[in-house]
Design an enzyme around this catalytic site. Structure first.
Site, short mmCIF file in Angstrom:
data_model
loop_
_atom_site.label_atom_id
_atom_site.label_comp_id
_atom_site.label_asym_id
_atom_site.label_seq_id
_atom_site.Cartn_x
_atom_site.Cartn_y
_atom_site.Cartn_z
N ARG A 1 9.85 1.63 -4.59
CA ARG A 1 10.71 2.59 -5.78
C ARG A 1 9.46 3.16 -6.34
NH1 ARG A 1 14.07 -1.25 -4.58
NH2 ARG A 1 12.05 -2.51 -4.17
N THR A 2 8.31 2.59 -6.91
CA THR A 2 7.33 3.06 -7.62
C THR A 2 6.65 4.20 -6.98
OG1 THR A 2 7.25 0.77 -8.61
CG2 THR A 2 5.44 2.61 -9.04
N LYS B 1 -12.33 -2.55 6.15
CA LYS B 1 -13.63 -2.53 6.84
C LYS B 1 -14.51 -3.34 5.79
CE LYS B 1 -12.60 1.29 9.50
NZ LYS B 1 -12.89 2.83 9.53
N ARG C 1 -1.70 1.10 -7.94
CA ARG C 1 -1.04 -0.35 -7.86
C ARG C 1 -2.26 -1.31 -7.00
NH1 ARG C 1 4.92 -2.31 -6.29
NH2 ARG C 1 5.27 -1.56 -8.15
N HIS D 1 3.01 -3.40 -15.94
CA HIS D 1 4.04 -2.55 -15.14
C HIS D 1 4.61 -1.38 -15.82
CE1 HIS D 1 5.74 -0.16 -11.94
NE2 HIS D 1 6.66 -1.12 -11.21
N1 CP Z 1 10.34 -2.15 -9.29
C1 CP Z 1 9.06 -2.11 -8.36
O1 CP Z 1 8.09 -1.99 -8.99
O2 CP Z 1 9.66 -1.86 -7.22
P1 CP Z 1 8.44 -1.54 -5.83
O3 CP Z 1 7.49 -2.93 -5.80
O4 CP Z 1 9.34 -1.22 -4.75
O5 CP Z 1 7.71 -0.38 -6.46
#
Ligand code: CP
Length: 312
Positions: free
Chosen positions: A59-60, A87, A109, A137
């Site tokens: 999603r993100t 590496k 991320r 998040h």
């Molecule tokens: N909600 C969320 O962060 O989903 P993902 O891990 O798929 O990005």
């Protein structure tokens, strides 16, 4: 207020309430844009954005990429699994190499809490935290609160129950910060082993009786059990977890009032929430995903405006 008080989005902790309202107002505009037949605007034509994903995401990652493309930014994507990180290259070296290619913004991320804060101290680009370990998040919390505002008219005064694996959840922590800044009341519910010991320091009450929590709340945010972050067993069996903290249709329909059901995804159908509940009219899970694009467009636009101002 016409600009953000921050140059990076590292966590909700660093935002003021007014920043959140500004992001929501800007997202209202972009939500209208993405529902037009021509969904693209030229706003970030001169901006280059690198999406650095050192951890899995559906999603993100897709939502940020779509938001960037809707704003006409130039986009490069990096996934650790297929990179020179394998590496032995360090985070700083990886990012500095990418920045040498004249990147203005980094969406990252990373499995390590604080990775975004570390990066912001060492590189000259605007950083957006797309999830750092079990820490924060921020765009998820923004889209969650925005979705509550959309469904219930406002966030202020609403009662939100966050359910499940609070201990390993960056979504929980960012939601707690965002909901409190916007004047909502927050409780958490879940197995005692999955509630962090410091939770009362955040001004959050624990409701061990899930049913009581559901009768109290306007909104239940059902979190996923994050097995990938668990090195020991936190509850006897998944079946017992579901019996105590799973939301099914019978329970939902037996509550004192009709509540809104949320889930950040990915869903473990049949564990924290049944398919019937996830697909019911009370669930706003796909609205959350749709709003994610508008919220991320707003964040990118507002942070890019600050870069463009500095250059002028
Ligand atoms: N909600 C969320 O962060 O989903 P993902 O891990 O798929 O990005």
């Amino acid at each position: 207020m016409s600009e953000l008080s921050v140059n990076h989005l590292l966590g909700i902790k660093y935002l003021k309430e007014d920043d959140i309202h500004l992001i929501f107002q800007t997202a209202d505009h972009f939500k209208e844009v993405i529902n037009r037949s021509i969904k693209k605007v030229p706003t970030l034509r001169d901006i280059t954005i690198a999406n650095l994903f050192f951890e899995n995401s559906t999603r993100t990652r897709l939502s940020f990429e779509l938001a960037e493309k809707r704003l006409s930014a130039d986009v490069v994507n990096f996934s650790a699994a297929s990179s020179s990180v394998k590496k032995g290259e360090t985070l700083i070296d990886t990012v500095n190499n990418i920045l040498s290619m004249k990147v203005d913004m980094v969406v990252m991320r990373h499995p390590n809490p604080g990775a975004g804060v570390f990066l912001a101290k060492h590189i000259n680009a605007s950083i957006i935290n797309a999830g750092d370990g079990a820490h924060e998040h921020p765009t998820q919390a923004l889209l969650d609160c925005y979705s509550i505002r959309e469904r219930l008219g406002k966030v202020h005064g609403k009662k939100v129950l966050i359910v499940g694996d609070i201990l390993h959840s960056r979504v929980a922590l960012s939601n707690i910060f965002a909901l409190q800044k916007l004047g909502a009341k927050v409780k958490v519910s879940g197995p005692k082993t999955l509630i962090p010991k410091y939770i009362d320091k955040l001004g959050v009450e624990v409701e061990t009786d899930f049913r009581k929590g559901l009768d109290w709340c306007d909104v239940a945010n059902m979190l996923r059990v994050q097995n990938e972050r668990m090195d020991i067993s936190y509850f006897p069996t998944t079946r017992e977890y579901t019996q105590q903290f799973g939301l099914n249709m019978e329970l939902l329909k037996s509550l004192k009032q009709e509540i809104v059901v949320m889930h950040p995804g990915p869903i473990n159908r049949g564990v924290e929430i049944t398919t019937e509940v996830a697909d019911s009219g009370q669930a706003i899970i796909l609205d959350q995903v749709e709003n994610g694009v508008a919220i991320r467009m707003a964040v990118l636009y507002l942070l890019a405006s600050k870069i463009q101002q500095d250059e002028d």
